[in-house]
Design an enzyme around this catalytic site. Structure first.
Site: not given
Length: 267
Positions: A58-59
């Site tokens: 996600h990051e």
């Protein structure tokens, strides 16, 4: 030569991330083969490690999109190594999201990458950077739920199926909740570039509390029931029953497994 080596090291996958992937693979194998004496422990380790992997991805999606949008400082911050310890704060990035999962079966991302927005030109690019994270959760959810909506469950062990169902639930809740237009969440980041400077300045002080505010609201029984009814409806559309996600969460909380899920396992 030094610069080239530095750039290469900035993008080299972190041993920390590889270690988490290894835990996910080994414990996933243990769940699949019923190797563990206590399947709930294996489910807990498998789902937790897979959840942390999804947090890293996600990051990473935020960081990679920012890099291609003009923030060339991303690499030196270590965001491209997929090391979860690089994403702002270990407590917020790892501990709190895992606690959210244990306490309420809710997937909420807690990490963040610091993007130098001044290097990026164009409102669409800013919106895309924010949207990249939740879109990664959507992709992860599709992968987890693929055996269900493809009707390819023949030969899949029942406990592994439960674990995938629960992991799919976490990814869907993460994608939906993080897409809310609440300060501090990616949904607000998508619309923020299109707001006036005055509104952005007024909202800015509330950004650090947005995540906790969402989590607090979800503890209101009426909101919680409505939210999970909607999640169950989405999962049913993907071929996952409420009983499968319930048992997935039940085995995940191995210290309090219910008789119902144990009876399903023993059939």
């Amino acid at each position: 030569m030094t610069t080239a080596t530095s750039r290469h090291s900035d993008r080299r996958i972190s041993p920390v991330f590889l270690g988490i992937v290894a835990v996910m693979a080994v414990t996933g194998w243990a769940v699949w083969t019923d190797f563990a004496a206590t399947p709930g422990v294996a489910v807990f380790l498998f789902v937790t490690s897979a959840w942390i992997v999804s947090l890293c991805l996600h990051e990473y999606a935020h960081a990679r999109t920012a890099l291609h949008s003009g923030d060339i400082s991303i690499g030196t911050k270590g965001y491209l190594t997929l090391n979860p310890l690089k994403y702002t704060h270990a407590l917020l990035s790892i501990v709190l999201p895992v606690l959210f999962v244990i306490m309420g079966g809710i997937g909420l991302p807690g990490g963040a990458v610091f993007i130098e927005r001044g290097r990026i030109r164009g409102r669409w690019k800013h919106s895309l950077i924010s949207a990249a994270g939740p879109l990664t959760n959507v992709l992860f959810a599709l992968v987890c739920t693929a055996p269900f909506w493809l009707d390819a469950l023949d030969g899949v062990p029942v406990v592994f199926r439960f674990a995938l169902a629960f992991l799919g639930l976490l990814q869907i809740t993460a994608a939906i909740l993080n897409s809310l237009p609440v300060p501090g969440l990616d949904g607000y980041g998508v619309i923020e570039p299109w707001l006036s400077y005055k509104i952005r300045r007024q909202v800015e002080p509330f950004a650090p509390f947005g995540l906790l505010a969402v989590f607090g609201v979800l503890f209101i029984p009426e909101v919680n029931h409505a939210f999970f009814d909607a999640i169950d409806a989405i999962l049913r559309g993907l071929g996952i029953s409420e009983a499968e996600t319930y048992c997935g969460q039940d085995f995940y909380r191995f210290w309090q497994t219910s008789d119902f899920c144990e009876s399903v396992l023993n059939r």
